[in-house]
Design a protein around this motif. Structure first.
Motif, PDB file in Angstrom:
ATOM      1  N   THR A   1       0.485  -1.376  -0.220  1.00  0.00           N
ATOM      2  CA  THR A   1      -0.142  -0.051   0.120  1.00  0.00           C
ATOM      3  C   THR A   1       0.410   0.774  -0.295  1.00  0.00           C
ATOM      4  O   THR A   1       2.094   1.345   0.936  1.00  0.00           O
ATOM      5  N   GLU A   2       0.535   2.286  -1.173  1.00  0.00           N
ATOM      6  CA  GLU A   2       1.552   3.209  -1.039  1.00  0.00           C
ATOM      7  C   GLU A   2       1.014   4.394   0.261  1.00  0.00           C
ATOM      8  O   GLU A   2      -0.583   4.270   0.363  1.00  0.00           O
ATOM      9  N   VAL A   3       1.103   5.145   0.607  1.00  0.00           N
ATOM     10  CA  VAL A   3       0.592   5.911   2.472  1.00  0.00           C
ATOM     11  C   VAL A   3       1.430   7.492   1.740  1.00  0.00           C
ATOM     12  O   VAL A   3       2.374   7.786   1.405  1.00  0.00           O
ATOM     13  N   TYR A   4       0.526   7.852   1.446  1.00  0.00           N
ATOM     14  CA  TYR A   4       0.712   9.888   1.543  1.00  0.00           C
ATOM     15  C   TYR A   4      -0.269  10.219   2.457  1.00  0.00           C
ATOM     16  O   TYR A   4      -1.524   9.956   2.932  1.00  0.00           O
TER      17      TYR A   4
ATOM     18  N   VAL B   1      -8.853   3.622  -3.578  1.00  0.00           N
ATOM     19  CA  VAL B   1      -8.061   4.614  -2.571  1.00  0.00           C
ATOM     20  C   VAL B   1      -8.740   4.906  -1.846  1.00  0.00           C
ATOM     21  O   VAL B   1     -10.025   5.099  -1.548  1.00  0.00           O
ATOM     22  N   ARG B   2      -8.168   5.232  -0.380  1.00  0.00           N
ATOM     23  CA  ARG B   2      -9.367   5.807   1.222  1.00  0.00           C
ATOM     24  C   ARG B   2      -8.216   6.984   1.353  1.00  0.00           C
ATOM     25  O   ARG B   2      -6.527   7.493   1.529  1.00  0.00           O
ATOM     26  N   PHE B   3      -9.131   7.928   1.954  1.00  0.00           N
ATOM     27  CA  PHE B   3      -9.012   9.156   2.232  1.00  0.00           C
ATOM     28  C   PHE B   3      -9.144   9.269   3.542  1.00  0.00           C
ATOM     29  O   PHE B   3     -10.223   9.048   4.243  1.00  0.00           O
ATOM     30  N   LEU B   4      -8.539  10.269   4.347  1.00  0.00           N
ATOM     31  CA  LEU B   4      -8.472   9.661   5.842  1.00  0.00           C
ATOM     32  C   LEU B   4      -8.423  11.258   6.442  1.00  0.00           C
ATOM     33  O   LEU B   4      -7.048  11.546   6.254  1.00  0.00           O
ATOM     34  N   VAL B   5      -9.636  11.592   6.922  1.00  0.00           N
ATOM     35  CA  VAL B   5      -9.509  13.004   7.262  1.00  0.00           C
ATOM     36  C   VAL B   5      -9.457  13.139   8.226  1.00  0.00           C
ATOM     37  O   VAL B   5     -10.899  12.192   9.083  1.00  0.00           O
ATOM     38  N   ASP B   6      -9.824  14.937   9.661  1.00  0.00           N
ATOM     39  CA  ASP B   6     -10.263  15.017  10.380  1.00  0.00           C
ATOM     40  C   ASP B   6      -9.558  14.593  11.363  1.00  0.00           C
ATOM     41  O   ASP B   6      -9.582  13.850  12.240  1.00  0.00           O
ATOM     42  N   GLY B   7      -7.853  13.276  11.545  1.00  0.00           N
ATOM     43  CA  GLY B   7      -7.505  12.684  12.375  1.00  0.00           C
ATOM     44  C   GLY B   7      -8.333  10.879  12.444  1.00  0.00           C
ATOM     45  O   GLY B   7      -8.121  10.010  12.921  1.00  0.00           O
TER      46      GLY B   7
ATOM     47  N   SER C   1      -5.787  -4.002   2.035  1.00  0.00           N
ATOM     48  CA  SER C   1      -7.255  -4.562   0.928  1.00  0.00           C
ATOM     49  C   SER C   1      -6.845  -2.829  -0.735  1.00  0.00           C
ATOM     50  O   SER C   1      -7.189  -2.680  -1.486  1.00  0.00           O
ATOM     51  N   TYR C   2      -5.968  -1.722   0.563  1.00  0.00           N
ATOM     52  CA  TYR C   2      -5.659  -0.658  -0.243  1.00  0.00           C
ATOM     53  C   TYR C   2      -4.402  -0.811  -1.141  1.00  0.00           C
ATOM     54  O   TYR C   2      -3.553  -0.781  -0.555  1.00  0.00           O
ATOM     55  N   ALA C   3      -4.886   0.379  -2.751  1.00  0.00           N
ATOM     56  CA  ALA C   3      -3.913   0.734  -3.278  1.00  0.00           C
ATOM     57  C   ALA C   3      -2.989   2.278  -2.750  1.00  0.00           C
ATOM     58  O   ALA C   3      -1.409   2.104  -2.899  1.00  0.00           O
ATOM     59  N   ARG C   4      -3.532   2.156  -2.778  1.00  0.00           N
ATOM     60  CA  ARG C   4      -3.440   3.765  -1.320  1.00  0.00           C
ATOM     61  C   ARG C   4      -3.552   4.148  -0.459  1.00  0.00           C
ATOM     62  O   ARG C   4      -5.467   4.335  -0.858  1.00  0.00           O
ATOM     63  N   ILE C   5      -3.231   4.760   0.531  1.00  0.00           N
ATOM     64  CA  ILE C   5      -4.327   5.506   1.771  1.00  0.00           C
ATOM     65  C   ILE C   5      -3.047   6.813   1.689  1.00  0.00           C
ATOM     66  O   ILE C   5      -2.202   6.881   1.571  1.00  0.00           O
ATOM     67  N   VAL C   6      -4.012   8.139   2.014  1.00  0.00           N
ATOM     68  CA  VAL C   6      -4.088   9.698   1.931  1.00  0.00           C
ATOM     69  C   VAL C   6      -5.189   9.803   2.900  1.00  0.00           C
ATOM     70  O   VAL C   6      -5.600   9.862   3.423  1.00  0.00           O
ATOM     71  N   TYR C   7      -3.316  10.405   3.959  1.00  0.00           N
ATOM     72  CA  TYR C   7      -4.056  10.957   5.549  1.00  0.00           C
ATOM     73  C   TYR C   7      -4.101  13.150   4.323  1.00  0.00           C
ATOM     74  O   TYR C   7      -3.143  13.184   4.401  1.00  0.00           O
ATOM     75  N   LEU C   8      -5.093  13.415   5.254  1.00  0.00           N
ATOM     76  CA  LEU C   8      -4.827  14.967   5.095  1.00  0.00           C
ATOM     77  C   LEU C   8      -5.232  15.713   6.189  1.00  0.00           C
ATOM     78  O   LEU C   8      -5.794  15.473   7.089  1.00  0.00           O
TER      79      LEU C   8
END
Length: 139
Positions: A6-9, A91-97, A105-112
């Motif tokens: 999983t790529e993590v950004y 792809v999963r975007f994680l926001v607000d903590g 199961s994700y190719a990419r996780i993005v913490y904003l």
């Protein structure tokens, strides 16, 4: 899209708000043929994003669903406050903590996160130490 890792950004918001950036990131994901899930920290924020994605631009909207909608498996974007993935997003975007235990199961996780909020920056740093690039993000 991925070789099993999983790529993590980490998206450090300093000049623009989450509400300004998230629709664009979701549009780009859909243009690539990816399904997306946005995980917020509360149901209240899910409701706010639900409204945002219908109204963020006068001439268009982003098709999406929440747990209230039928057929979540058919939604290109799914909004949630839990770790579920009913639309089989890549792809999963994680926001607000928000955080997720199993990212495999994700190719990419993005913490904003808000770069002007010291506690959000500290939380993102802790997440980065755990999931930093170069490490397998399988937890």
């Amino acid at each position: 899209m991925s070789d099993g890792v999983t790529e993590v950004y980490f998206y450090h918001l300093e000049r623009r708000t989450l509400e300004e950036v998230l629709p664009t990131l979701l549009e780009r994901s859909l243009e690539r043929g990816w399904r997306a899930t946005v995980q917020a920290a509360s149901e209240e924020r899910v409701e706010a994003f639900d409204t945002l994605l219908w109204t963020y631009r006068e001439e268009s909207f982003l098709a999406h669903g929440t747990r209230r909608d039928p057929n979540p498996d058919q939604q290109p974007v799914f909004l949630t406050s839990s770790e579920d993935n009913p639309n089989a997003a890549t792809v999963r975007f994680l926001v607000d903590g928000a955080d997720i235990e199993d990212v495999s199961s994700y190719a990419r996780i993005v913490y904003l996160f808000d770069g002007r909020d010291a506690s959000a920056v500290d939380r993102a740093r802790a997440q980065w130490r755990r999931d930093r690039p170069g490490r397998s993000a399988h937890r």
